[in-house]
Design an enzyme around this catalytic site. Structure first.
Site, PDB file in Angstrom:
ATOM      1  N   HIS A  80       1.604   5.271  -1.503  1.00  0.00           N
ATOM      2  CA  HIS A  80       1.275   6.951  -2.527  1.00  0.00           C
ATOM      3  C   HIS A  80       2.450   7.107  -3.439  1.00  0.00           C
ATOM      4  O   HIS A  80       2.650   7.653  -2.184  1.00  0.00           O
ATOM      5  CB  HIS A  80       0.043   7.707  -2.030  1.00  0.00           C
ATOM      6  CG  HIS A  80      -0.574   7.308  -1.664  1.00  0.00           C
ATOM      7  ND1 HIS A  80      -2.809   7.226  -1.325  1.00  0.00           N
ATOM      8  CD2 HIS A  80      -0.706   6.988  -0.048  1.00  0.00           C
ATOM      9  CE1 HIS A  80      -2.697   6.701  -1.091  1.00  0.00           C
ATOM     10  NE2 HIS A  80      -2.166   6.204  -0.225  1.00  0.00           N
ATOM     11  N   LYS A  90      -9.694  -0.383  -5.353  1.00  0.00           N
ATOM     12  CA  LYS A  90      -9.735   0.543  -4.363  1.00  0.00           C
ATOM     13  C   LYS A  90     -11.284   1.134  -4.271  1.00  0.00           C
ATOM     14  O   LYS A  90     -11.309   1.756  -5.254  1.00  0.00           O
ATOM     15  CB  LYS A  90      -8.369   1.143  -4.402  1.00  0.00           C
ATOM     16  CG  LYS A  90      -8.136   2.188  -3.007  1.00  0.00           C
ATOM     17  CD  LYS A  90      -7.795   1.295  -1.986  1.00  0.00           C
ATOM     18  CE  LYS A  90      -8.113   2.141  -0.781  1.00  0.00           C
ATOM     19  NZ  LYS A  90      -7.012   2.624   0.085  1.00  0.00           N
ATOM     20  N   LEU A 101      -4.662   9.566   7.921  1.00  0.00           N
ATOM     21  CA  LEU A 101      -6.005   9.151   8.072  1.00  0.00           C
ATOM     22  C   LEU A 101      -5.894   7.210   7.941  1.00  0.00           C
ATOM     23  O   LEU A 101      -5.221   7.111   7.265  1.00  0.00           O
ATOM     24  CB  LEU A 101      -6.691   9.831   6.856  1.00  0.00           C
ATOM     25  CG  LEU A 101      -7.311  10.820   7.789  1.00  0.00           C
ATOM     26  CD1 LEU A 101      -7.948  11.628   6.692  1.00  0.00           C
ATOM     27  CD2 LEU A 101      -8.073  10.821   9.423  1.00  0.00           C
ATOM     28  N   HIS A 129      -4.335  -0.195   5.972  1.00  0.00           N
ATOM     29  CA  HIS A 129      -3.886   0.352   7.113  1.00  0.00           C
ATOM     30  C   HIS A 129      -5.213   0.197   8.725  1.00  0.00           C
ATOM     31  O   HIS A 129      -5.469   1.458   8.962  1.00  0.00           O
ATOM     32  CB  HIS A 129      -3.640   2.050   7.056  1.00  0.00           C
ATOM     33  CG  HIS A 129      -5.030   2.422   5.993  1.00  0.00           C
ATOM     34  ND1 HIS A 129      -6.516   2.968   6.208  1.00  0.00           N
ATOM     35  CD2 HIS A 129      -4.365   3.486   4.422  1.00  0.00           C
ATOM     36  CE1 HIS A 129      -6.418   3.529   5.203  1.00  0.00           C
ATOM     37  NE2 HIS A 129      -6.120   3.691   4.203  1.00  0.00           N
ATOM     38  N   ASP A 137       1.457   2.996   3.519  1.00  0.00           N
ATOM     39  CA  ASP A 137       0.840   4.236   3.342  1.00  0.00           C
ATOM     40  C   ASP A 137       1.285   5.516   3.248  1.00  0.00           C
ATOM     41  O   ASP A 137       1.275   6.327   3.381  1.00  0.00           O
ATOM     42  CB  ASP A 137      -0.125   4.279   4.105  1.00  0.00           C
ATOM     43  CG  ASP A 137      -1.004   4.838   3.942  1.00  0.00           C
ATOM     44  OD1 ASP A 137      -1.361   5.056   2.773  1.00  0.00           O
ATOM     45  OD2 ASP A 137      -2.151   5.104   4.975  1.00  0.00           O
ATOM     46  N   HIS A 179       0.965  -1.267   0.050  1.00  0.00           N
ATOM     47  CA  HIS A 179      -0.516   0.224   0.089  1.00  0.00           C
ATOM     48  C   HIS A 179       0.675   1.051  -0.034  1.00  0.00           C
ATOM     49  O   HIS A 179       1.608   1.657   0.864  1.00  0.00           O
ATOM     50  CB  HIS A 179      -0.401  -0.555   1.517  1.00  0.00           C
ATOM     51  CG  HIS A 179      -1.957   1.371   1.216  1.00  0.00           C
ATOM     52  ND1 HIS A 179      -2.730   1.278   1.841  1.00  0.00           N
ATOM     53  CD2 HIS A 179      -1.904   2.761   1.086  1.00  0.00           C
ATOM     54  CE1 HIS A 179      -3.430   2.253   1.871  1.00  0.00           C
ATOM     55  NE2 HIS A 179      -2.985   3.211   1.726  1.00  0.00           N
ATOM     56  N   HIS A 214     -10.482   1.804   2.168  1.00  0.00           N
ATOM     57  CA  HIS A 214     -10.158   2.788   3.149  1.00  0.00           C
ATOM     58  C   HIS A 214     -11.432   2.382   4.178  1.00  0.00           C
ATOM     59  O   HIS A 214     -12.462   2.686   3.283  1.00  0.00           O
ATOM     60  CB  HIS A 214      -9.963   4.057   2.671  1.00  0.00           C
ATOM     61  CG  HIS A 214     -10.189   4.805   3.653  1.00  0.00           C
ATOM     62  ND1 HIS A 214      -8.711   5.562   4.025  1.00  0.00           N
ATOM     63  CD2 HIS A 214     -10.527   5.636   4.422  1.00  0.00           C
ATOM     64  CE1 HIS A 214      -8.799   6.269   4.845  1.00  0.00           C
ATOM     65  NE2 HIS A 214      -9.701   6.493   5.498  1.00  0.00           N
TER      66      HIS A 214
END
Ligand code: NCD
Ligand code: ZN
Ligand code: ZN
Length: 343
Positions: free
Chosen positions: A15, A99, A219, A174, A247, A13, A136
Site C-alpha cells: 500500500h 483484488k 490484519l 498475507h 503488505d 503486495h 484478503h
C-alpha cells in the site's frame, strides 16, 4: 563483513496510498524493489483501468530522480465490476490483477464484496481472461473469533472458489496461519501466497507485550507461535508458491496511537532487511533470493529482474518516525536494531 547479493527483488503486495503520504513512503520502496504490486484500497477505491492509469501516473511522479521503479497496478473488485472492465484489465499493459476484499474485513474495504456467490460470474470472467485474483482471506462475522477468521474463510469460501475455478490464478495475500500454508501447498500450481515480514518475525504476544502495541496491529492479526513457525517453514522451503509481499501499510502515527487505531504495519523502510533477519533465524539465507526475486515474477509471468542488490550484516537503528512535511509515520520496529543493511 558478511554480505548477501541477490537479484533485484520485487514486492508483490504493498500500500503506497496517495497524495502527501505517497510522496513520503514511495522512496523507501523504490530504493529496495524494482517493482511492486500496488493495492487499490484508496478512498475512493481504484475500480477501473482508467482510474488505475491516473493513480499510476501519480506514483510515477513520486519516484525520486534516478530511481528505477515500476508500479504494477491492481483493480478493486466490487459487486458492480463489469465483465467488460475485466477484459479491459486483462488487455491492459499495466494492470496485473484484481483484488478481492470481503466487505468490512480490513482498511478501506467497505466497497468490497459482501457475498462471494454473487461475484461468481466475475470470477469466471477472470479465469477466462486469465487475470489473477488477489484475496484478503478473512471472514467478517462478528461471531467468528478474530484469530480464526482466515482459517474459516478458507473453509467456507476459498476452497469452493479454487474447486469451482480450477484455472483461476489466485494469490492468498498475507497468509498468517498453518492452515493457510496447508491450503496453498495442497492447491494447484495456479494458487500462491504472499507472506509479510511481521508475520515471519512476530507472534501475537507482540501486540500486548508489556502494554498495547498499536504498531504491531495489522490484519490479518498476528497469530500464535506455531503459525509463525509454519510461515517461516513455507517461506524458506524453496516452494515457488510462497513469495515476498510486505503488505507495508502506512497510517499516520496519530491514527494508530489512538483509542481505535488503524490496522497496518509500515515495514517499507527495512523490508528486505527484515526478511533477511527472518530467513537467517532458520539458517535459510540461501532461500531468500527465490522468495524475494524469482517466484513472484514467475507467478505473474513477468521477466525476472536483472541487476542486483547487496545486503550487509551490519547493525543500524530503525528511526522512531518517518516524516516529510506534515506527514509522520511510525515504522515497524521503530527505534529497534536491524541487523542487515541494504547498501
Ligand atoms: C491494510 C491497509 O492498511 O490498507 N492493512 C493491514 O492491516 N494489512 C489493508 C490490508 O492489506 O488488509
Ligand atoms: Zn489485506
Ligand atoms: Zn495489504
Amino acid at each position: 563483513m558478511k554480505t548477501l547479493t541477490l537479484t533485484r527483488p520485487d514486492d508483490w503486495h504493498i500500500h503506497v496510498r496517495n497524495g502527501d503520504v505517497l510522496k513520503t513512503v514511495l522512496p523507501y520502496t523504490a530504493r529496495q524493489f524494482a517493482r511492486a504490486i500496488i493495492m487499490p484500497n484508496l478512498k475512493p477505491p481504484v475500480t477501473t483501468v482508467a482510474q488505475a492509469s491516473v493513480y499510476r501516473d501519480e506514483i510515477l511522479q513520486a519516484i525520486p530522480e534516478g530511481m528505477d521503479f515500476t508500479p504494477l497496478m491492481t483493480l478493486y473488485l466490487t459487486a458492480a465490476t463489469s465483465e467488460a472492465e475485466i477484459k479491459l484489465a486483462a488487455e491492459s499493459e499495466f494492470v496485473h490483477a484484481f483484488k478481492l476484499y470481503p466487505a468490512g474485513a480490513t482498511t478501506n474495504s467497505d466497497a468490497g464484496v459482501g457475498n462471494i456467490q454473487q461475484i461468481y460470474p466475475l470470477l469466471a470472467a477472470m479465469q477466462r481472461y486469465d487475470i489473477p485474483l488477489l484475496v484478503h482471506g478473512e471472514v467478517t462475522d462478528d461471531d467468528c473469533d478474530i484469530f480464526d477468521r482466515e482459517r474459516v474463510f478458507i473453509e467456507r469460501h476459498l476452497q469452493a472458489v479454487v474447486n469451482d475455478f480450477p484455472d483461476l490464478r489466485l494469490v492468498l495475500e498475507h497468509v498468517t496461519t498453518a492452515e493457510a500454508v496447508q491450503f496453498v501447498e495442497a492447491a494447484s500450481a495456479k494458487v500462491a501466497a504472499t507472506i509479510t515480514p511481521q508475520h515471519l518475525l512476530l507472534n501475537r504476544n507482540a501486540i500486548l507485550a508489556g502494554g498495547i502495541r498499536p504498531h504491531h496491529y495489522c490484519l490479518p492479526v498476528l497469530k500464535r507461535e506455531q503459525h509463525r513457525l509454519a510461515l517461516l517453514k513455507a517461506a524458506t522451503s524453496g516452494n515457488p508458491k510462497f513469495f515476498l509481499g510486505t503488505d507495508s501499510a502506512p497510517h499516520l502515527t496519530h491514527l494508530k496511537e489512538t483509542s481505535c487505531g488503524c490496522a497496518g504495519c509500515f515495514s517499507a523502510p527495512a523490508a528486505l532487511e527484515l526478511y533477511a533477519e527472518a530467513f537467517e533465524q532458520v539458517g535459510a539465507l540461501d532461500k531468500l533470493e527465490g522468495f524475494a526475486s524469482f517466484f513472484g515474477a514467475d507467478f505473474y509471468r513477468l521477466p525476472r529482474n536483472s541487476g542486483q542488490v547487496v545486503l550487509e550484516k551490519q547493525q543500524w537503528q530503525m528511526p522512531e518516525i518517518c516524516t516529510s512535511g506534515d506527514v509522520a509515520i511510525t515504522p515497524l520496529f521503530a527505534g529497534k536494531d536491524v541487523t542487515w543493511k541494504l547498501l
